[in-house]
Design a protein around this motif. Sequence first.
Motif, PDB file in Angstrom:
ATOM      1  N   PRO A 121       0.718  -1.206   0.038  1.00  0.00           N
ATOM      2  CA  PRO A 121       0.129   0.000   0.081  1.00  0.00           C
ATOM      3  C   PRO A 121       0.937   1.121   0.050  1.00  0.00           C
ATOM      4  O   PRO A 121       2.009   1.121   0.441  1.00  0.00           O
ATOM      5  N   LEU A 122       0.146   2.313  -0.580  1.00  0.00           N
ATOM      6  CA  LEU A 122       0.824   3.736  -0.499  1.00  0.00           C
ATOM      7  C   LEU A 122       0.863   4.165   0.816  1.00  0.00           C
ATOM      8  O   LEU A 122      -0.214   4.072   1.764  1.00  0.00           O
ATOM      9  N   ALA A 123       2.171   4.798   1.633  1.00  0.00           N
ATOM     10  CA  ALA A 123       2.302   5.325   2.959  1.00  0.00           C
ATOM     11  C   ALA A 123       3.334   6.411   2.724  1.00  0.00           C
ATOM     12  O   ALA A 123       3.973   6.532   1.700  1.00  0.00           O
ATOM     13  N   PRO A 124       3.357   7.113   3.727  1.00  0.00           N
ATOM     14  CA  PRO A 124       4.112   8.283   3.729  1.00  0.00           C
ATOM     15  C   PRO A 124       5.557   7.690   3.551  1.00  0.00           C
ATOM     16  O   PRO A 124       5.801   6.572   4.208  1.00  0.00           O
ATOM     17  N   HIS A 125       6.532   8.056   2.867  1.00  0.00           N
ATOM     18  CA  HIS A 125       8.098   7.934   2.372  1.00  0.00           C
ATOM     19  C   HIS A 125       8.860   8.849   2.573  1.00  0.00           C
ATOM     20  O   HIS A 125       8.707  10.218   2.203  1.00  0.00           O
ATOM     21  N   PRO A 126      10.050   8.736   3.474  1.00  0.00           N
ATOM     22  CA  PRO A 126      10.858   9.596   3.593  1.00  0.00           C
ATOM     23  C   PRO A 126      11.578  10.127   2.279  1.00  0.00           C
ATOM     24  O   PRO A 126      12.224  11.096   2.091  1.00  0.00           O
ATOM     25  N   ALA A 127      11.537   9.219   1.393  1.00  0.00           N
ATOM     26  CA  ALA A 127      12.187   9.892  -0.104  1.00  0.00           C
ATOM     27  C   ALA A 127      11.145  10.540  -0.984  1.00  0.00           C
ATOM     28  O   ALA A 127      11.484  11.057  -2.119  1.00  0.00           O
ATOM     29  N   GLY A 128       9.932  10.355  -0.564  1.00  0.00           N
ATOM     30  CA  GLY A 128       8.897  11.133  -1.416  1.00  0.00           C
ATOM     31  C   GLY A 128       9.067  12.755  -1.675  1.00  0.00           C
ATOM     32  O   GLY A 128       9.403  13.549  -0.409  1.00  0.00           O
ATOM     33  N   LEU A 129       8.540  13.348  -2.552  1.00  0.00           N
ATOM     34  CA  LEU A 129       8.989  14.727  -2.489  1.00  0.00           C
ATOM     35  C   LEU A 129       7.655  15.274  -2.209  1.00  0.00           C
ATOM     36  O   LEU A 129       6.561  14.794  -2.654  1.00  0.00           O
ATOM     37  N   ASP A 130       7.609  16.501  -1.387  1.00  0.00           N
ATOM     38  CA  ASP A 130       6.495  17.232  -1.264  1.00  0.00           C
ATOM     39  C   ASP A 130       5.407  16.411  -0.431  1.00  0.00           C
ATOM     40  O   ASP A 130       4.310  16.800  -0.471  1.00  0.00           O
TER      41      ASP A 130
END
Length: 220
Positions: free
Chosen positions: A109-118
Amino acid sequence: MEGALARAVADLGAWLRLAPLLTEYLPFPDRALRPAALAALLDEVLVGNRTVLLELGSGPSSVVLARLLARRGFGRLLSIEHDERWAAFVNLQLRREGLHHLVRVVHAPLAPHPAGLDGLPWYAPTLVRDEVTAYVERFGLVDLLLVDGPDRAEASTADAALLRFPAMPVLRGAMAPGASVLADDAEASADVLSRWAEEYGTTFRRNPATGLAHCVLAPG
């Protein structure tokens, strides 16, 4: 219009080339790789002798890849998919065709990720780390990465172009020198491709006929 015609012609030619692997019906939703892109992916697997494949975004490409690997006689695929229903369908289809030993489809599932932008989400960090680590330990470093997910519909129009950015920061360490990276929706991903090229010292070649961008990773 000329671009649309060129893409339609490329897809028609690709359907003819793919025919030997279209042994039974598969759904090809809008989110799936276009036929021309799928044919280009299979070409890279064969011509590049790619054996440890990693796919972000599962779909008919996963099943067709499995059919190709089975006919060739070697190679493995790990596919990461955020849509539980779609992951279940692909897994069921692989089992029906006796191909599940070649492909592992993981629902992440999609989740908050430290490498995600914005603040954009990506595939569940711990799950992806554990699955990719186990895959590499068993089969070796990844020599082909297909970035065809997450689905852009999971982000607002303004953010959609950046949704796939974490693929390289997260997975670069699991990839072999000389590995191929194929990114779908190259035109819409121009910003991400530019960031990857700058950060990893590589050049992506875009193919308007397939919609793919391709690079080969240098050592290091």
